[in-house]
Design a protein around this motif. Structure first.
Motif, PDB file in Angstrom:
ATOM      1  N   ARG B 192     -15.054 -62.772   1.288  1.00 18.95           N
ATOM      2  CA  ARG B 192     -13.428 -63.292   1.644  1.00 18.95           C
ATOM      3  C   ARG B 192     -12.735 -63.267   0.329  1.00 18.95           C
ATOM      4  O   ARG B 192     -11.993 -64.427   0.210  1.00 18.95           O
ATOM      5  N   TRP B 195      -9.170 -65.024  -0.079  1.00 16.09           N
ATOM      6  CA  TRP B 195      -8.617 -65.814   0.903  1.00 16.09           C
ATOM      7  C   TRP B 195      -8.928 -67.265   0.729  1.00 16.09           C
ATOM      8  O   TRP B 195      -9.795 -67.505  -0.217  1.00 16.09           O
ATOM      9  N   ASP B 197     -10.608 -69.412   2.117  1.00 10.03           N
ATOM     10  CA  ASP B 197     -12.105 -69.639   2.625  1.00 10.03           C
ATOM     11  C   ASP B 197     -12.962 -68.889   1.689  1.00 10.03           C
ATOM     12  O   ASP B 197     -14.284 -68.602   2.135  1.00 10.03           O
ATOM     13  N   ARG B 218     -19.589 -62.020   6.497  1.00 10.56           N
ATOM     14  CA  ARG B 218     -18.174 -61.870   5.781  1.00 10.56           C
ATOM     15  C   ARG B 218     -17.999 -60.831   4.974  1.00 10.56           C
ATOM     16  O   ARG B 218     -18.973 -60.535   4.333  1.00 10.56           O
ATOM     17  N   ASN B 241     -17.779 -73.489  -4.646  1.00 10.28           N
ATOM     18  CA  ASN B 241     -17.346 -72.732  -3.557  1.00 10.28           C
ATOM     19  C   ASN B 241     -15.785 -72.909  -3.655  1.00 10.28           C
ATOM     20  O   ASN B 241     -15.262 -73.900  -3.350  1.00 10.28           O
ATOM     21  N   SER B 243     -12.161 -73.224  -3.144  1.00  5.28           N
ATOM     22  CA  SER B 243     -11.231 -73.656  -1.881  1.00  5.28           C
ATOM     23  C   SER B 243      -9.797 -72.872  -1.854  1.00  5.28           C
ATOM     24  O   SER B 243      -9.152 -72.936  -0.885  1.00  5.28           O
ATOM     25  N   ASP B 244      -9.563 -72.079  -3.040  1.00  6.31           N
ATOM     26  CA  ASP B 244      -8.558 -71.225  -2.823  1.00  6.31           C
ATOM     27  C   ASP B 244      -8.743 -70.067  -3.738  1.00  6.31           C
ATOM     28  O   ASP B 244      -9.614 -70.208  -4.723  1.00  6.31           O
TER      29      ASP B 244
END
Lengths: 255, 255
Positions: B192, B195, B197, B218, B241, B243-244
């Motif tokens: 992703r 995105w 996420d 995904r 990971n 977040s944005d």
């Protein structure tokens, strides 16, 4: 309070090829360090910023890069937001790794906003998709010239795109033939991709040297193989010279 | 009066990764045919358009494409501006050639607006430039899977990016080793990309299969080689990971 540095891909030409995110962040910028190949019209998006041109023409290569790194660190210490505006996309032949490394060493927070890279803008403007279902399953982007001025070409992807090849079209033609590309393989040459004065010409691997005069002195993208082929329904030679990045597709003669 | 069709790259995720040109043309659209992977927030830019989802999930592959071609022709006969909105960039694994061919056969004028492709968004978000001065002079984009469901991998470019590889990470690991990549070659996996996420994990060619669970189900980009390597000054394992999409660079520990 230390400022941060945002690296923004300006896209490969006209100001409206920047992303919305890039344009919005320019609006917050205090200082913008920009390359030679970014559209001056982008200044409209950064009304309160100081613009500094750091194009490397005129510097020796490494001095230029060290100086740019030092300027980024200096300005980040003085203002809240420094934008480093690069033509095309910063992650493709943008020397981003050297600038990010310098920021990390100085403990400066940074962010990268992607952009449209020149190869993709050339594909859009000429309506020659870089991948083709069936025979165009891979595409590679390569610099034609090495650090030592040597020229490299291979035949590994179905479509090969060469950046910064404009001065080397004769050598590139020879290297492509040596690498095993048949001499009638289609080659599409686009200079100033994405700009209003973009030019496009069609050749094959053997006739590529003929493109030298038309594109002389202009940043040039050379696309070889599947992605250089005109579409099936548009087989007439595309000799048009684009007057705008958004080339309209001349409707083809009906079969 | 026949309408025209504009193919627009929506970028690979959040709506603000579209270009200004793409956003402006959406504002003029009468009808928008969009993929599954485009941000619903883009509707704000097309207040008067009818939005039609033509994601291929649920269709058989070829029926879906023929139907999309027919819908483009039908709507172009009825309205002034049809936008075909594609995730990422239309010229990279977008089957643009089939849709352009169908438009040319129907005599419909068209235009292509480029976008940010997923590989470049993944590179920006993880701050791993796809090219590196010295040892990263070429980058290739490949689909991991062929039409027949076979899997292909090579070792030709300094950085190889595999699109649509998420379901095939075990096979991809094997093929990369067979192609001659040393088993400790860095591999960066982003799903992703672009995105909010988005997820990112670091592996090497041998441990790549471990990424399967994290990124299951995904859309996934796998980057192998020079462009997957963390920057020199940021050698700590990047297990974050995101977040944005715009991941901020954690300042590295000072040397």
């Amino acid at each position: 309070m230390a400022g941060r540095v945002v690296f923004i891909g300006a896209g490969p030409g006209s100001a409206d090829l920047i992303t919305l995110r890039g344009a919005r962040l320019l609006g917050d910028a205090d200082v913008v360090l920009h390359d030679a190949l970014t559209d001056p019209a982008l200044r409209e998006f950064a009304p309160r910023a100081r613009w500094i041109h750091v194009g490397k023409r005129g510097f020796s290569d490494s001095t230029g890069q060290d100086l740019i790194n030092a300027m980024l660190v200096k300005h980040a210490a003085e203002v809240a937001l420094v934008v480093r505006l690069k033509g095309g996309d910063p992650s493709i032949f943008g020397r981003l790794e050297e600038e990010l490394d310098a920021m990390a060493r100085a403990g400066i927070e940074c962010e990268v906003v992607p952009g449209v890279t020149a190869a993709i803008a050339a594909a859009a403007a000429t309506q020659r998709p870089l991948t083709r279902r069936g025979d165009g399953r891979s595409v590679s982007f390569t610099t034609a010239m090495t650090r030592t001025g040597d020229m490299h070409a291979s035949r590994t992807a179905d479509t090969e795109v060469f950046y910064m090849a404009g001065k080397q079209l004769c050598a590139l033609s020879r290297r492509l033939i040596e690498a095993g590309w048949p001499s009638d393989t289609p080659v599409s040459v686009v200079s100033r991709a994405g700009w209003p004065d973009q030019l496009h010409s069609d050749h094959n691997v053997a006739t590529l040297p003929r493109a030298s005069l038309l594109h002389a002195g202009r940043p040039t993208i050379v696309t070889v193989g599947a992605g250089a082929r005109p579409l099936e329904a548009c087989q007439e030679p595309a000799k048009r010279n684009a007057s705008d990045a958004a080339v309209t597709c001349e409707p083809c003669p009906k079969p």
